[in-house]
Design a protein around this motif. Structure first.
Motif, PDB file in Angstrom:
ATOM      1  N   ALA B 118       0.626  -1.017   0.210  1.00  0.00           N
ATOM      2  CA  ALA B 118      -0.198   0.308   0.012  1.00  0.00           C
ATOM      3  C   ALA B 118       0.140   1.264  -0.066  1.00  0.00           C
ATOM      4  N   ILE B 144      -3.613   0.787  -3.118  1.00  0.00           N
ATOM      5  CA  ILE B 144      -2.958  -0.552  -3.299  1.00  0.00           C
ATOM      6  C   ILE B 144      -2.923  -0.940  -4.360  1.00  0.00           C
ATOM      7  N   ILE B 155      -7.100  -8.423   1.170  1.00  0.00           N
ATOM      8  CA  ILE B 155      -6.756  -6.907   0.610  1.00  0.00           C
ATOM      9  C   ILE B 155      -8.228  -5.849   1.490  1.00  0.00           C
ATOM     10  N   THR B 159      -7.706  -2.935   3.578  1.00  0.00           N
ATOM     11  CA  THR B 159      -8.341  -1.364   2.968  1.00  0.00           C
ATOM     12  C   THR B 159      -9.591  -0.600   4.002  1.00  0.00           C
ATOM     13  N   LYS B 160      -9.427  -1.431   4.535  1.00  0.00           N
ATOM     14  CA  LYS B 160     -10.967  -1.017   5.964  1.00  0.00           C
ATOM     15  C   LYS B 160      -9.450  -0.561   7.161  1.00  0.00           C
ATOM     16  N   TRP B 162      -6.894   1.634   5.512  1.00  0.00           N
ATOM     17  CA  TRP B 162      -6.907   2.879   5.264  1.00  0.00           C
ATOM     18  C   TRP B 162      -8.069   4.023   5.023  1.00  0.00           C
ATOM     19  N   GLU B 163      -9.505   3.057   5.494  1.00  0.00           N
ATOM     20  CA  GLU B 163     -10.846   3.584   5.481  1.00  0.00           C
ATOM     21  C   GLU B 163     -10.681   4.490   6.743  1.00  0.00           C
ATOM     22  N   SER B 168      -9.536   7.280   1.006  1.00  0.00           N
ATOM     23  CA  SER B 168     -10.674   6.439   0.239  1.00  0.00           C
ATOM     24  C   SER B 168      -9.444   5.716  -0.900  1.00  0.00           C
ATOM     25  N   VAL B 169      -9.568   4.488  -0.754  1.00  0.00           N
ATOM     26  CA  VAL B 169      -8.520   3.034  -1.621  1.00  0.00           C
ATOM     27  C   VAL B 169      -8.851   2.607  -2.607  1.00  0.00           C
ATOM     28  N   GLU B 171      -7.045   0.563  -6.058  1.00  0.00           N
ATOM     29  CA  GLU B 171      -6.402  -0.237  -6.185  1.00  0.00           C
ATOM     30  C   GLU B 171      -5.647   0.604  -7.706  1.00  0.00           C
TER      31      GLU B 171
END
Lengths: 300, 300
Positions: B118, B144, B155, B159-160, B162-163, B168-169, B171
């Motif tokens: 990431a 990511i 993944i 993602t969670k 960083w949220e 906001s994620v 890819e």
């Protein structure tokens, strides 16, 4: 005592100067001229300019401020020359000085002593009277590059004008001015335009810009500056700017080579010199900065 | 559900991530490791990290975040590999991705599926835990670059994370990531370091810096970034960065030539493309931006 001024060019700088003077000298009469009616109307609507003028006003004010882009300044000098009376002082706000002075000598001939060249070191990337700000010059410098022909009274009058607008005044000769600002202002603008132009020309420009963050935003802020204004500056300060281009490109190639050859220590030292110098600049620790300077000289 | 994380490297990014998670997930347990005791102490004093850990904690947390400069990340991967258990997910915050992924494949071997690469697109030129900010990632993107070996659950977990930190994620594949950030981040940093290094190396550096104003300040802000961090990024993303260097230098020479040949229209158009593109970028008017893009392509 300045009781009336004529501002020719009511863009960001001209309108900001008018607002700044109105703030500290409420009695001053400000007359404006601008080829773009909407700019002049906006400057009047903001209370910066009292009323629209004509070239005839050149003979009726204490000071004429040429606040147009540098190319227009040289054209305007020719237009006002025949109208000039003994008591009026002319000044300008051009970012380049040797070219404006040469134009003034040519246009004003034996009245060139009435022209006091100046350059306020303040601005923003937005342009036009809507972006003007009464505090734009507050705490900033204005450079005056006096002519041998100027008397101290004329220089003192323009010094006073800028002090009343909030600036502190520094005198410098014109060729030093042009060399210094080619380095610290003109070239950075060219590089910022180059960076954005390069990325914008790519097929994946949209992807690139969508991932650009605050570092890119600040690095390229000055690429939102007026293309017309900066074209004029670049061409009017061409020789000094080309020299800066060449020195920068040599240094950029030096850094490129450090990366290409995977020179870890060399690359870190190159960056560290920059980081340290910038830190001393920001904190104003000049005695320390001299050390950085010497280190850098020892290295090369 | 992430109940515990180990952050290896409690500098600006690691400490900011800890603060951001503590803000939205007050129950989370954050353990910190840093080779510099003062950094770790500062992160603990700020309430970002609950307590100092050791490598043994790798086996005891849900997520291990490698938040050191990219060079340390690759060394750290080798150190943690033998301690890794099945349930732990590893992630990093490196500004380059292909090199970190290569190091992870080599160090983690058949456990590489537990590594989710990431890169949070946030930062500031100050470094260390004192500069950390719980809102550093707020409204920013985290990229990511998933591996083929990653499962969706892993993944999803990163993602969670960083949220929860406010980002906001997005890819992206790793090679696209490295090419995009070489262009919009890494090269601008190199050019800013180059500009300050060049002026600092001159005999009249003091005069030059004393007249540098806000345009220069913003253009060079990123030259106050960590030399060690940026050396590592430059060398770890060497190929993409050298390509960006070459494209930029070509474009800079193009602009130099427009000035040298006094090509008024060409120079104004060059600058106008940049000014327009930047305006569309700032306002997010991508459909208009595409037109600029096509114009630029037509021109060349």
């Amino acid at each position: 005592m300045i009781s009336s001024i004529l501002i020719i060019g009511t863009g960001l700088i001209g309108t900001s100067l008018a607002l700044a003077l109105k703030r500290t000298q409420p009695g001053i009469r400000v007359i404006g001229i601008d080829p773009h009616a909407e700019s002049l109307d906006a400057a009047i609507a903001r209370g910066a300019v009292d009323h629209a003028g004509s070239m005839e006003h050149v003979s009726k004010v204490d000071v004429v401020v040429l606040a147009a882009p540098v190319r227009q300044i040289t054209l305007t000098l020719a237009a006002i020359a025949p109208l000039l009376r003994d008591h009026t002082i002319i000044t300008d706000v051009g970012s380049t000085k040797q070219d404006v002075i040469a134009a003034a000598r040519s246009a004003l001939a034996n009245r060139v002593s009435q022209f006091v060249p100046a350059h306020p070191i303040a601005g923003r990337e937005q342009h036009g009277p809507a972006a003007a700000d009464a505090l734009l010059f507050d705490g900033k410098k204005t450079i005056i590059t006096p002519l041998a022909e100027n008397n101290r009274q004329s220089i003192g009058m323009i010094t006073k004008l800028w002090e009343q607008a909030g600036a502190s005044v520094v005198e410098m000769d014109a060729s030093t001015h042009d060399a210094v600002f080619a380095a610290v202002s003109h070239l950075p603008h060219m590089l910022a335009f180059t960076m954005v132009n390069e990325l914008a020309s790519r097929p994946n420009a949209k992807t690139l810009f969508s991932h650009a963050a605050s570092g890119f935003r600040d690095f390229t802020r000055i690429a939102s500056s007026s293309p017309e204004m900066w074209r004029d500056i670049a061409l009017n300060n061409r020789d000094a700017l080309l020299q800066e281009f060449d020195q920068f490109l040599l240094r950029a190639n030096e850094m490129r080579e450090l990366i290409a050859s995977r020179d870890e220590n060399g690359l870190r030292e190159f960056m560290r010199q920059a980081e340290k110098a910038r830190g001393y600049w920001l904190s104003g620790q000049w005695s320390q900065f001299n050390n950085v300077d010497n280190d850098a000289n020892d290295k090369t």
